[in-house]
Design an enzyme around this catalytic site. Structure first.
Site, PDB file in Angstrom:
ATOM      1  N   GLU A 101      -3.099  15.627  -1.176  1.00  0.00           N
ATOM      2  CA  GLU A 101      -2.896  15.171   0.198  1.00  0.00           C
ATOM      3  C   GLU A 101      -1.950  16.105   0.932  1.00  0.00           C
ATOM      4  O   GLU A 101      -1.167  16.820   0.321  1.00  0.00           O
ATOM      5  CB  GLU A 101      -2.327  13.744   0.192  1.00  0.00           C
ATOM      6  CG  GLU A 101      -3.302  12.737  -0.391  1.00  0.00           C
ATOM      7  CD  GLU A 101      -2.708  11.335  -0.503  1.00  0.00           C
ATOM      8  OE1 GLU A 101      -1.797  11.010   0.287  1.00  0.00           O
ATOM      9  OE2 GLU A 101      -3.155  10.586  -1.383  1.00  0.00           O
ATOM     10  N   SER A 143       0.844  -1.188   0.000  1.00  0.00           N
ATOM     11  CA  SER A 143       0.000   0.000   0.000  1.00  0.00           C
ATOM     12  C   SER A 143       0.882   1.240   0.000  1.00  0.00           C
ATOM     13  O   SER A 143       1.956   1.242   0.587  1.00  0.00           O
ATOM     14  CB  SER A 143      -0.873  -0.017   1.252  1.00  0.00           C
ATOM     15  OG  SER A 143      -1.104   1.296   1.693  1.00  0.00           O
ATOM     16  N   LYS A 144       0.390   2.302  -0.646  1.00  0.00           N
ATOM     17  CA  LYS A 144       1.228   3.507  -0.672  1.00  0.00           C
ATOM     18  C   LYS A 144       1.295   4.140   0.720  1.00  0.00           C
ATOM     19  O   LYS A 144       2.151   4.957   1.001  1.00  0.00           O
ATOM     20  CB  LYS A 144       0.743   4.497  -1.728  1.00  0.00           C
ATOM     21  CG  LYS A 144      -0.571   5.162  -1.438  1.00  0.00           C
ATOM     22  CD  LYS A 144      -0.835   6.248  -2.469  1.00  0.00           C
ATOM     23  CE  LYS A 144      -2.165   6.925  -2.180  1.00  0.00           C
ATOM     24  NZ  LYS A 144      -2.460   8.028  -3.075  1.00  0.00           N
ATOM     25  N   ARG A 145       0.403   3.728   1.597  1.00  0.00           N
ATOM     26  CA  ARG A 145       0.451   4.260   2.968  1.00  0.00           C
ATOM     27  C   ARG A 145       1.317   3.419   3.907  1.00  0.00           C
ATOM     28  O   ARG A 145       1.310   3.597   5.113  1.00  0.00           O
ATOM     29  CB  ARG A 145      -0.960   4.351   3.544  1.00  0.00           C
ATOM     30  CG  ARG A 145      -1.738   5.374   2.810  1.00  0.00           C
ATOM     31  CD  ARG A 145      -3.090   5.666   3.350  1.00  0.00           C
ATOM     32  NE  ARG A 145      -3.912   6.151   2.244  1.00  0.00           N
ATOM     33  CZ  ARG A 145      -3.742   7.316   1.652  1.00  0.00           C
ATOM     34  NH1 ARG A 145      -2.825   8.151   2.064  1.00  0.00           N
ATOM     35  NH2 ARG A 145      -4.509   7.671   0.637  1.00  0.00           N
TER      36      ARG A 145
END
Ligand code: GLU
Length: 507
Positions: A289, A271-273
């Site tokens: 963001e 995940s990019k997070r």
């Protein structure tokens, strides 16, 4: 021309919908390696037909990231025009390229106009869901209840078109037909057309969808192999039909769908997070963001390490060798050694790769990189000192920024002394022993490792064994670190004696 004889031309075709993450870079890398291996072309095409997902700065980011990784296309957006310019689909659309192909499909009956509004499409979905249809889709069955050129009388279609009604062009997928295709990585894949929906090819704003646009461009750009992420595999049967209906099956690029890169737990895509490791090659600030994503580069990774890690995510050389430069990879890479199953990313191993490449760097380069960090901490030293420092400490670090943590006591005199070592090793004989060491050190004329060692042994000859760890703690405060005498040589006689004096005074 038959596929087999085609010049190798591959493309990386990202949509500018955000920063390019490591999965995207790996796709670019495998394309690059394959092109290099076969002396072919590697093209960057920007697939920006979905204007609603366009993100400012994404295209520039993609170009910069490929440059940093050292995997530059030789043709395409940001890398020079070839005979197939332009390379942005929004610009190609202006030339009418996609419409021509869509019209061909309409003319042969393999595509049709659909006039359904989004409300009507929602209604259809609700109806199908209520009837317990698992994956509601617009297809050979459901289209019969919808408003399209296959269900409406011809003159009504004509009137709608002339009246400027909004419409899309859809692929006319047969109800029950086996679609078979070969994927270089997955082998033969067979799908029944009942699984395939009547994909939109041209949207109501005249923009092609990905499905049509990439096929048109792959043909026009003479692409020999379409190498992309596994997420596109389910769409491949529809693509096969499009090629077939356009009469272009023999010019179709060979397909290779790369396996997913999984998170370290192996339970899903990265995940990019992700908080445990960087996901983007360079730091990426998404304009939508608030917080930026820190990149591999800014985290202290070398591009050589990053690329090496990516190469081994889904591919293996068939030997135990793990370290490869891009050039080496370009000699040995082959799709036959790319596996089907997802590749788990190991962030600790990534650090270890960085350590390997850091150790290969000349000390002068490391010194140069560490200089600003040291300055920020309030210290400056001459080039020779910096080089010696890096040579000494580099065995301990994985990243340049760690030089400080692993060597700060060389710059800062200790305030305290490792308690464990002191409790265990400092006893009533220690003072005499270290007084002797101090006396010997004072007598050193040429403060180099050799002479320091000799004088240390002289002290031992006088007072018996000197505990090296205790000596280290008295000088640096900490129990471990690089080679002791090398470190003392670097610190200088004056500093070492000063610190020993302070310690002996305090204890
Ligand atoms: N634009 C597609 C993407 O961003 C490209 C897929 C392909 O390479 O065909 O994933």
């Amino acid at each position: 021309m038959r596929n087999m004889e085609k010049r190798v031309r591959v493309r990386f075709a990202p949509s500018p919908t955000g920063g390019l993450h490591m999965g995207g870079v790996r796709t670019a890398l495998f394309n690059y390696l394959f092109a290099k291996k076969h002396g072919g072309d590697f093209i960057l095409r920007i697939e920006d037909t979905d204007q609603t997902r366009f993100v400012e700065g994404a295209e520039e980011y993609i170009i910069k990231a490929l440059k940093w990784c050292g995997i530059e296309p030789n043709e395409g957006v940001g890398f020079g025009d070839g005979p197939h310019a332009p390379y942005r689909q929004s610009e190609r659309k202006e030339l009418g390229i996609y419409k021509t192909y869509a019209d061909k499909l309409i003319a042969s009956g393999h595509a049709y106009y659909a006039f359904d509004t989004s409300e009507e499409l929602d209604e259809m979905r609700r109806r199908l869901e209520a009837a317990k249809v698992v994956a509601p889709q617009y297809n050979a069955v459901t289209r019969q209840n919808m408003r399209n050129s296959l269900t409406l009388p011809e003159d009504e279609v004509k009137n709608l078109m002339e009246g400027g009604a909004k419409y899309v062009i859809r692929l006319n997928v047969p109800r029950n037909e086996e679609i078979r295709f070969n994927d270089i990585i997955r082998g033969w894949v067979t799908v029944n057309s009942a699984q395939v929906d009547d994909k939109v090819l041209l949207k109501s704003d005249g923009m092609p969808t990905y499905h049509l646009a990439h096929i048109v461009d792959d043909i026009e750009m003479e692409i020999s192999h379409a190498v992309r992420g596994e997420e596109w595999l389910p769409s491949a049967p529809a693509h096969i039909l499009i090629y077939r209906y356009l009469g272009l099956e023999d010019q179709m690029p060979k397909l290779a769908h790369l396996p997913l890169i999984l998170n370290p737990d192996g339970n899903g895509k990265i995940s990019k997070r992700e908080a445990r490791f960087p996901v983007f090659p360079l730091s990426w600030q998404d304009p939508r963001e608030a917080t930026p994503y820190i990149g591999y580069k800014e985290s202290g990774y070398y591009p050589e390490a990053f690329v090496n890690i990516l190469a081994l995510l889904g591919w293996n050389p068939g030997t135990n060798e793990e370290f490869f430069t891009v050039d080496q990879l370009a000699h040995i890479f082959e799709f036959e050694r790319v596996h089907k199953s997802g590749a788990k990313f190991d962030p600790e191993k990534a650090k270890w790769f960085n350590q390997h490449y850091l150790r290969l760097k000349p000390d002068a380069e490391l010194a140069e990189a560490f200089k600003p960090i040291l300055k920020e901490k309030g210290f400056e030293r001459d080039q020779e000192f910096m080089i010696q420092f890096c040579k000494l400490v580099k065995e301990k670090v994985q990243f340049v920024q760690e030089f400080w943590d692993h060597g700060k006591y060389i710059f800062i005199a200790p305030q305290a002394y490792d308690e464990k070592v002191m409790a265990k090793k400092w006893n009533d004989k220690s003072r005499d022993i270290f007084d002797a060491v101090v006396a010997q050190f004072e007598a050193v004329k040429d403060w180099q490792v050799e002479e320091i060692t000799t004088h240390f042994h002289n002290a031992e000859a006088q007072v018996g064994k000197v505990d090296m760890q205790l000596l280290r703690v008295l000088i640096t405060g900490v129990a471990g670190g690089p080679q002791l005498f090398d470190m003392l040589a670097l610190m200088g006689k004056e500093e070492v004696l000063k610190r020993l004096g302070t310690a002996l005074n305090k204890l």
